[in-house]
Design a protein around this motif. Structure first.
Motif, short mmCIF file in Angstrom:
data_model
loop_
_atom_site.label_atom_id
_atom_site.label_comp_id
_atom_site.label_asym_id
_atom_site.label_seq_id
_atom_site.Cartn_x
_atom_site.Cartn_y
_atom_site.Cartn_z
N MET A 102 0.83 -1.21 0.00
CA MET A 102 0.00 0.00 0.00
C MET A 102 0.87 1.26 0.00
O MET A 102 0.54 2.26 -0.65
CB MET A 102 -0.93 0.00 1.22
N ILE A 103 1.99 1.23 0.74
CA ILE A 103 2.89 2.38 0.77
C ILE A 103 3.48 2.62 -0.62
O ILE A 103 3.54 3.76 -1.10
CB ILE A 103 3.99 2.17 1.84
N THR A 104 3.90 1.54 -1.27
CA THR A 104 4.45 1.68 -2.62
C THR A 104 3.39 2.24 -3.57
O THR A 104 3.67 3.15 -4.37
CB THR A 104 4.94 0.31 -3.13
N ARG A 105 2.18 1.73 -3.46
CA ARG A 105 1.09 2.17 -4.35
C ARG A 105 0.74 3.65 -4.13
O ARG A 105 0.56 4.42 -5.08
CB ARG A 105 -0.16 1.31 -4.09
N ASP A 106 0.67 4.07 -2.85
CA ASP A 106 0.09 5.38 -2.54
C ASP A 106 1.13 6.48 -2.31
O ASP A 106 0.80 7.66 -2.37
CB ASP A 106 -0.83 5.28 -1.32
N PHE A 107 2.38 6.09 -2.04
CA PHE A 107 3.43 7.10 -1.80
C PHE A 107 4.64 6.90 -2.70
O PHE A 107 5.45 7.81 -2.83
CB PHE A 107 3.87 7.08 -0.33
N ALA A 155 10.51 6.16 2.00
CA ALA A 155 11.15 7.47 2.19
C ALA A 155 10.17 8.60 1.89
O ALA A 155 10.13 9.62 2.60
CB ALA A 155 12.38 7.59 1.29
N ALA A 156 9.35 8.42 0.85
CA ALA A 156 8.38 9.46 0.50
C ALA A 156 7.28 9.56 1.57
O ALA A 156 6.83 10.66 1.91
CB ALA A 156 7.76 9.16 -0.86
#
Ligand SMILES: [Fe+2]
Length: 218
Positions: free
Chosen positions: A122-127, A131-132
């Motif tokens: 989910m972090i990769t998908r949404d941010f 780090a972002a």
């Protein structure tokens, strides 16, 4: 959140009146040097305890609310008598927020683990990257005027988002599930960091227990 109560890694959202202060899940010095032992002790034993005490006081004469859990009280805030909404918002929020916060900090000297599984996806998908996400959490934390929190939440449409919320406002008030919260009240950092909120936030972002955070979205 699909209309239901979130499954929290701690049981506090399922507490009902009278509410109780959970013990710290580690020693007061367990998250040093990011959080010094004196700050940790005062923060838990006095500040968090006061939210619990004041929430119980406010609800003492509100017998019809004793059937509801803390999570339900926060999510349904606008349904309750006007006389107790502010107390539930501030003290109920303070109780829920801090209970999650203690569990989100990784004790010990080793670096906290990185997100895995569904949360990592989910972090990769949404941010785009961790780090972002961390940069967004820091921007919200440093930019919060006065007291408040920087939050990573799961929205009603199951997206991740960063919110800066004032005071003890819980993301649950807007039906959003708190995943990570960074307390930027001065009581959380002033003894060690004084006015250097950004340094405190940098340190906290190295101490997030991503296993606990990830359990919120499984
Ligand atoms: Fe706090």
């Amino acid at each position: 959140m699909n209309g239901g109560l979130p499954v929290a890694p701690d049981a506090v959202l399922n507490q009902k009146y009278p509410f109780t202060l959970p013990p710290l899940p580690y020693a007061t010095n367990a998250v040093e040097p990011a959080v010094d032992a004196q700050t940790m002790g005062i923060h838990h034993d006095r500040h968090h305890a006061a939210y619990v005490t004041n929430l119980n006081k406010a609800l003492e004469t509100q017998a019809t609310l004793h059937q509801y859990t803390l999570g339900e009280l926060l999510m349904g805030l606008r349904r309750w008598p006007a006389a107790v909404q502010t107390a539930i918002r501030n003290n109920g929020g303070g109780h829920a927020n801090h209970a999650l916060f203690w569990n989100l900090l990784a004790p010990g000297a080793a670096s906290a683990a990185a997100p895995t599984g569904k949360l990592a996806d989910m972090i990769t998908r949404d941010f785009g990257s961790l780090a972002a996400l961390n940069a967004a959490l820091k921007t919200a934390a440093v930019g919060q005027f006065g007291s408040g929190w920087s939050w990573l939440v799961k929205t009603a449409t199951s997206r991740l988002a960063v919110r800066g919320l004032p005071n003890q406002d819980s993301p649950l008030l807007e039906g959003e599930l708190p995943i990570v919260g960074i307390d930027v009240w001065e009581h959380a950092y002033y003894l060690k960091y004084q006015n250097r909120r950004a340094d405190y936030v940098d340190a906290m972002l190295t101490r997030i227990n991503w296993d606990v955070a990830g359990a919120q979205v499984e």
